[in-house]
Design an enzyme around this catalytic site. Sequence first.
Site, PDB file in Angstrom:
ATOM      1  N   SER A  61       0.853  -1.223  -0.168  1.00  0.00           N
ATOM      2  CA  SER A  61       0.020  -0.034  -0.156  1.00  0.00           C
ATOM      3  C   SER A  61       0.712   1.183  -0.089  1.00  0.00           C
ATOM      4  O   SER A  61       1.967   1.111   0.396  1.00  0.00           O
ATOM      5  CB  SER A  61      -0.891   0.107   1.386  1.00  0.00           C
ATOM      6  OG  SER A  61      -1.866  -0.953   1.235  1.00  0.00           O
ATOM      7  N   GLN A  62       0.342   2.363  -0.504  1.00  0.00           N
ATOM      8  CA  GLN A  62       0.773   3.687  -0.468  1.00  0.00           C
ATOM      9  C   GLN A  62       1.215   4.000   0.930  1.00  0.00           C
ATOM     10  O   GLN A  62       0.310   3.760   1.681  1.00  0.00           O
ATOM     11  CB  GLN A  62      -0.379   4.594  -0.946  1.00  0.00           C
ATOM     12  CG  GLN A  62       0.070   6.052  -0.734  1.00  0.00           C
ATOM     13  CD  GLN A  62      -1.169   6.945  -1.082  1.00  0.00           C
ATOM     14  OE1 GLN A  62      -2.344   6.175  -1.071  1.00  0.00           O
ATOM     15  NE2 GLN A  62      -0.843   8.255  -1.356  1.00  0.00           N
TER      16      GLN A  62
END
Length: 216
Positions: A61-62
Site C-alpha cells: 500500500s501507499q
Amino acid sequence: MNFEIARKRMIETQIVARGISSPRLIEAMLKIPRHIFVEEAMAAQAYGDTSLPIGEKQTISQPYMVALMTDLLVLTGTEKVLEIGTGSGYQAAILAVLADRVYTVERIRPLALRARKALDSLGLLNVNIRMADGTIGWKEEAPFDAIMVTAGAPDVPNDLIEQLKPGGRLVIPLGNQAAQTLVRITRNADGSFGREEITGCRFVKLVGKFGWSSEE
C-alpha cells in the site's frame, strides 16, 4: 540511493503534511525500512507516494494509506492486533512496533514466506503469520483489540466482527472491486457498533469465504 534520507522525506511530505501527527507512528515509520519489503529492482521506488506491485497480483500500500489505517487503530503498545492480508509484511512490521502482538493472515504462500523472511531480518518476533482464508479471521487467538483488513471487501465479514473485543476498532475498505471507502467500526461496551466513513480508497480484492471469490 540514501534510503534513510528518502524515508525521512516520505514522512515529511506524505505523512506529516497530510495531517498524521502521532509521534509513535511517525517513529515507527522512520524505523522500518520500507525498501526491504519490495523486490530489489523496485527499492528506489519504495518511498514514493504510491502503491507498488509485489507479485501474485498483489500490492504494497501507499505509505500514507499505511499510516492512516494504522492511526485509526489508536494503538498504545499493549494491544493484540489481527491483520488480514499480510502481503509484503510492511504493514505488519509497522503494527509490530506499535502493538504488543500481531497476528496476520495471508492466503498466498509465496507472499507469506517472503514476509516472514523480511520480518525476521528486522527481529520482529512478535508477529505471527498464518496461511489461511483471512475472511474467517483467527478464532483460536481471538478476541483482538484491533483488526485491520488490507484488502477491499463487499461487506464486513461477520467472523471478524465477532473476534473484536468490546472497545476494539476494526478498519476495513468496503465497496466494489473498482473503488472502496475506508471504514472504521468500533465495538462499544454495550455490544453496539459505531461506524465512521473515513475516505475513498482502492485496494486489491479480499478473497475468501466472506469476501470475493478468486474468479470474480
